[in-house]
Design a protein around this motif. Structure first.
Motif: not given
Length: 446
Positions: A209-229
């Motif tokens: 990722w290269t900016g804040p929009d990509d960071l948002e996607i990365k955060i959502l990916e991690i939330r999905e992996i960890t069940g939003w816990e």
């Protein structure tokens, strides 16, 4: 022509150039001899505006102090209340910053986990993945996701209690770190998928990722992996704190970690450590202002780090608007790093206790910043954990003492109005009045 002065006239004492001091000239000679830039660990060694330039205004008549032995003063903090199903509950507002296995020994990681757990707080993995020593002895463990992605895997993300996405670090915002080959043992290499004994350099930016929009996607990916816990932290170096904090929050961070240039690093270029970034004192209020402007102050928690040494530093950071602080260098000192008990060994390395910063060489006699199995035995993880616990207890008691003296029943009730500054620079950075005046430099209306 004038006659030469008589020999008995006293000569003026020779003056050393401030610009070309002995240390500067020594570095020029070293660079000329080697053709290599200097690499070291630690944080900035130059004198910078810091928390010592602030004073608390204790209670007297206009404020009513609390009695230390009879009236409670709370210290607990909850991190990750914005989106996480399972926020982290800490007993104290002091956490252990990310320091990697590889940079630190396995004994040091175990000691950090033991000490933090005994004090009721969290520790953080750092680069290179999660060790069983740290996970097994940490009640609350924050797992760092760095640009290198060394050792990262989804299973360990799920085993962690929180995730910290590292965008920048105070000692080197915009730059990557280093781990020299002498510290890359078979175990370190296996965890990082690297060849044994070969120097490695961590990337300065995330590869996907290269900016804040990509960071948002990365955060959502991690939330999905960890069940939003798990709470998601975003760590930024102290460069442009207002805008970086704003973008981190907009990308979905639960917690922002802000690191100033007094914060340490395992190893990077000396020119980075001394000339890139800002002091933490200059960074806190812009970050808090960003949170306030978005209506997110206290909803998104702010952790600050970079030169925290005692309970007064903790209290001052909280008074300026932080929710918690993180310590790294101080934690290592508490374990025994740079202890004069090893003075003879430090002298053999060409340095001295208190000045040793060649952590990247892996020859630390204290057994902390090394992978040498003989040196590692110099650190007893149980004793180191007890020392860290004691130190964290003192930090907390000192912060409580100051809060009570200012009339507050919780350390989070400390506020900028409890502070004044000793210098114009500190007053401007912290946005509190210069001592003895009502003047805050740089603010309109004065």
């Amino acid at each position: 022509m004038k006659d030469a002065p008589p020999h008995d006239v006293p000569r003026t004492e020779p003056r050393q150039s401030w610009t070309f001091s002995n240390s500067v000239n020594s570095e020029i000679r070293r660079a000329a001899a080697t053709g290599l830039y200097d690499i070291r660990g630690g944080g900035s060694k130059r004198q910078l505006p810091h928390f010592d330039d602030l004073l608390f205004l204790g209670a007297s008549i206009s404020r009513y102090p609390l009695e230390g032995y009879r009236e409670k003063c709370g210290t607990g903090v909850t991190l990750g209340t914005r989106y996480a199903k399972r926020p982290i509950e800490l007993k104290i507002p002091v956490t252990i910053a990310g320091m990697s296995f590889g940079s630190l020994s396995a004994h040091a990681k175990e000691a950090l986990g033991r000490g933090a757990s005994a004090a009721g707080t969290s520790t953080t993995t750092g680069d290179g993945g999660m060790t069983e020593e740290e996970r097994g002895h940490s009640d609350k463990l924050v797992y760092q996701v760095l640009p290198s992605r060394y050792g990262m895997n989804p299973d360990d993300l799920r085993r962690a209690d929180a995730i910290e996405i590292v965008v920048g670090q105070g000692a080197k915002p915009g730059g990557g770190g280093m781990l020299l080959g002498q510290k890359i043992t078979e175990r370190v290499a296996g965890m990082r998928t690297l060849p044994v004994g070969i120097d490695q350099r961590s990337a300065c930016r995330h590869p996907d990722w290269t900016g804040p929009d990509d960071l948002e996607i990365k955060i959502l990916e991690i939330r999905e992996i960890t069940g939003w816990e798990k709470p998601i932290y975003v760590k930024i170096g102290g460069a442009r704190p207002y805008y970086d904090t704003t973008l981190a929050v907009k990308a979905g961070a639960d917690v922002v970690v802000l690191d100033g240039m007094q914060g340490g690093t395992a190893a990077t270029q000396d020119v980075f450590i001394e000339h890139v970034g800002q002091p933490i004192l200059a960074c806190i209020r812009p970050a808090v202002q960003a949170l306030q402007d978005m209506g997110m102050h206290r909803e998104v928690q702010l952790i600050v780090s970079g030169g925290i040494r005692n309970g007064a530093d903790v209290a001052k950071a909280l008074a300026l608007g932080a929710d918690a602080v993180a310590i790294g260098t101080a934690a290592l000192v508490a374990l025994g790093d740079n202890d004069p008990v090893w003075e003879e060994e430090y002298r053999k390395l060409g340095t001295r206790a208190g000045a040793y910063d060649d952590w990247q060489e892996g020859r630390d006699p204290a057994g902390i910043t090394t992978q040498d199995p003989v040196l590692m035995k110099h650190l007893d993880p149980l004793a180191g954990g007890r020392r860290l616990h004691n130190y964290l207890s003192v930090l907390t008691l000192e912060a409580q003492t100051i809060a009570r003296a200012c009339g507050h029943n919780h350390v989070h009730n400390l506020e900028p109005e409890d502070l004044c500054a000793l210098t114009v620079e500190a007053a401007a950075m912290a946005r509190v009045p210069l001592a003895g005046t009502s003047w805050i430099p740089g603010q309109s209306g004065y």
